[in-house]
Design a protein around this motif. Sequence first.
Motif, short mmCIF file in Angstrom:
data_model
loop_
_atom_site.label_atom_id
_atom_site.label_comp_id
_atom_site.label_asym_id
_atom_site.label_seq_id
_atom_site.Cartn_x
_atom_site.Cartn_y
_atom_site.Cartn_z
N THR A 143 -13.01 7.39 -2.61
CA THR A 143 -12.38 7.59 -1.30
C THR A 143 -12.75 6.48 -0.31
OG1 THR A 143 -12.49 9.96 -1.67
CG2 THR A 143 -12.05 9.22 0.59
N GLN A 144 -14.00 6.11 -0.28
CA GLN A 144 -14.46 5.11 0.68
C GLN A 144 -14.34 3.68 0.16
OE1 GLN A 144 -18.35 6.19 2.14
NE2 GLN A 144 -17.65 8.16 2.93
N SER B 9 -6.06 9.68 -1.40
CA SER B 9 -6.55 8.91 -0.28
C SER B 9 -7.70 8.00 -0.66
CB SER B 9 -7.06 9.81 0.83
OG SER B 9 -6.72 11.09 0.73
N SER B 10 -7.61 6.74 -0.26
CA SER B 10 -8.76 5.84 -0.32
C SER B 10 -8.59 4.79 0.76
CB SER B 10 -8.88 5.16 -1.70
OG SER B 10 -7.96 4.11 -1.83
N LEU B 11 -9.69 4.27 1.22
CA LEU B 11 -9.63 3.15 2.16
C LEU B 11 -9.15 1.91 1.40
CD1 LEU B 11 -13.00 3.66 4.08
CD2 LEU B 11 -10.71 4.40 4.76
N GLY B 12 -8.80 0.87 2.16
CA GLY B 12 -8.42 -0.38 1.54
C GLY B 12 -6.99 -0.77 1.85
N THR B 13 -6.63 -1.96 1.40
CA THR B 13 -5.33 -2.54 1.70
C THR B 13 -4.36 -2.47 0.53
OG1 THR B 13 -6.16 -4.70 1.01
CG2 THR B 13 -6.36 -4.15 3.35
N SER C 140 -1.28 7.62 1.42
CA SER C 140 -2.24 8.50 0.79
C SER C 140 -1.58 9.80 0.34
CB SER C 140 -3.37 8.82 1.76
OG SER C 140 -4.11 7.67 2.04
N SER D 7 -9.31 -1.09 -2.70
CA SER D 7 -8.81 0.25 -3.02
C SER D 7 -9.96 1.03 -3.64
CB SER D 7 -7.62 0.15 -3.98
OG SER D 7 -7.00 1.42 -4.15
N GLN E 214 0.84 -1.19 0.00
CA GLN E 214 0.00 0.00 0.00
C GLN E 214 0.88 1.24 0.00
OE1 GLN E 214 -2.47 0.38 3.43
NE2 GLN E 214 -3.90 1.77 2.44
#
Length: 509
Positions: A327-328, A379-383, A36, A356, A33
Motif C-alpha cells: 500500500t505504501q 490502492s497503493s502510493l506511486g505514479t 485505486s 507502485s 496510473q
Amino acid sequence: MMCFAHVDVQQSAFAESEEDYYRLVSIMTSKAQTKSRSQNWKPAPGDLVLEVSGMAVLDERRLAVTIRKGEIWILDGVYDEPPKNVTYKRFATALHEPLGLIWKDNSFYTVQRSELTRIRDTDGDEVADEYLTVAKGWGVTGHYHEYAYGPKLDHQGNMWLTLNIGLGLKQEHKQRAVHEPTLGFSQGRWRGWGMKCTPEGKLIPVCAGMRSPSGLGVNRAGDMFYTDQQGNWVATNTLHHMRKGAFFHHVEALASMNLKGSPIQGIKTIPNGLPFPEAMRRFPQLKPPAVWFPYKKVGQSTTDIMLDNSGGKFGPFDGQLFIGEFTQAAMQRVFLEKIDGQYQGACFPFRAGFASAVLRMDQGTDGSVFVGLSNRGWSSLGTASYGLQRLIWTRKIPFEIKEMRAQPDGFELEFTKPVDTKTATDPRSYKMKSYTYTYHSSYGSDEILAKELTFENLTASADGLKVKLKIKGLRELYVHELQADGVRSSDGQSLLHPQAYYTLNQIPK
C-alpha cells in the motif's frame, strides 16, 4: 545537552533524505496510473504489462521475471545506467497467475494457482518447450482470493510455497472444499498452509494459520519465513518463522487439520476477543510472530522477503531481511535474533517512494536490489500501476539504528555510526511504550493495553556504536516501540529513521 538550534545548523551540511543513501532507477514503469480499486482495471496502452509477480537474477546482465498475466520474460541490460537499451524476450507463456520464480538446475520453477511447475528450454532457442508438474495437491475452489506464492529455496534444497485462504466462500466454492466438523470451517484443501516440496518432489504440509502470505524468504541460517497481511484473525502485518506444526493466526486454515499428513491435530476450541498474550495461554498451539509490523507506522500490507546477502555491497545491513510493502509502495528492514531457540526482533522503516506497490525483490550481483511492482488496481502510493525499478546504495552510510537486541533489563542499540555520547545517554532523547493486539475474528486490531516505559540508566560503549537502555517494566509478548528523536551522531547528525519496533516474545535470562 546539545542545543537544538545548533543541531539544525549542523544538519544542513548532511544528506537527510532516503534518496541520498539509496537511489531509485526506473527500468520500466507504466505510462498511466489506474485509479485505486478500479472495477475495470486496464494497463497503459502500448505497454508490455510488466506486472512483476516473481523475479530471478540470472547473471550480471540479465533478470527473469514472471508477470501476472502468466508469462516469463528475460530482460537483458537491466544494470545499465541509464537503462535505455534493455531488451525483453518472452520465454514462457500460458501460466495461471504465477506468483514467484527461481532459477535452479538450468530450469525455472514457479507456483501457479494449482501446481509447482518446472519450465525449461531443451533445444536452445531461448523459448520454453517443456512444462513439467513438480508438485500439486492443494485445493482450488474457484474463489478469487486463492493465490499461491513461491517457490523459495532453503539450504537443504527444499522449495517452499504458501497458500492464501479463501475469504467468504460461497456455496459453489464449498462444494470443492474440505470441511472440519468440530470447528465448522470449510476451505480449499491446505488453504492457509505453508508447504515444502522436497528435492524428490514430495509435497509436505508444514505449518498453518495464514491469511494472505504473499512473501517468502530464507535467512542466512537457512530458516524459512513468510509475511502475512492484516485482516480477520490477523491484527496487523507480521513476519513468521515457518516450522513443523506451528499454527499462526487464521483459524480457517484448520479446515485441513484432519487431512493425511497434517502436523496439527486436536484443536477443539478457538479463543476470540482476547489480548494476544492471553489467547496464547488459552490456545497453546498458537505461535506468536517473530515480528509485528505496527499498522501504518511500518507499512500496511507486507509482501516479499529478501535477505541482504551482499557482504556490504548494499550498505551496512548485511545479513538482515528486507520486507516489501504494497500500500505504501515502500520497503522495511528487519533485524532478527534467537532467544531460547525462538526468533524475535525489530523492524524499522527503510525506503519509501517506489513507483507502485512493492510486490517482489531480488538482489543483483552488484548488491543492488531489483524491485518488481504491481498494484492491480488496489490502492497503493506511486505514479504507476506496475513496473520494475532498481534500488542502489550511494556508498554513503546513513545514521541509523542498525540492530536492537533484547537484554534481561532492557535493550542494546547498535548504530551505523558513532553516537554523540551526551545525547545518546540522555533519557530525554528517547520515548518507549509497549502494547499488544486483540486476537479476534474481526478485521485487524488497534494497539491495546499500551503502557509508557521508564528509562532507568543509559550507557554508551567506548567506541560510541552501542548504547544500553535499562528499562523498567518490560512485558513479554508485547511490541516495544522506541522513538529516539533526540539522539545525534558524533558529528551532529540526527537519525534518518528514529523509530524501532521490537517484538519481545521472550525476555532473555
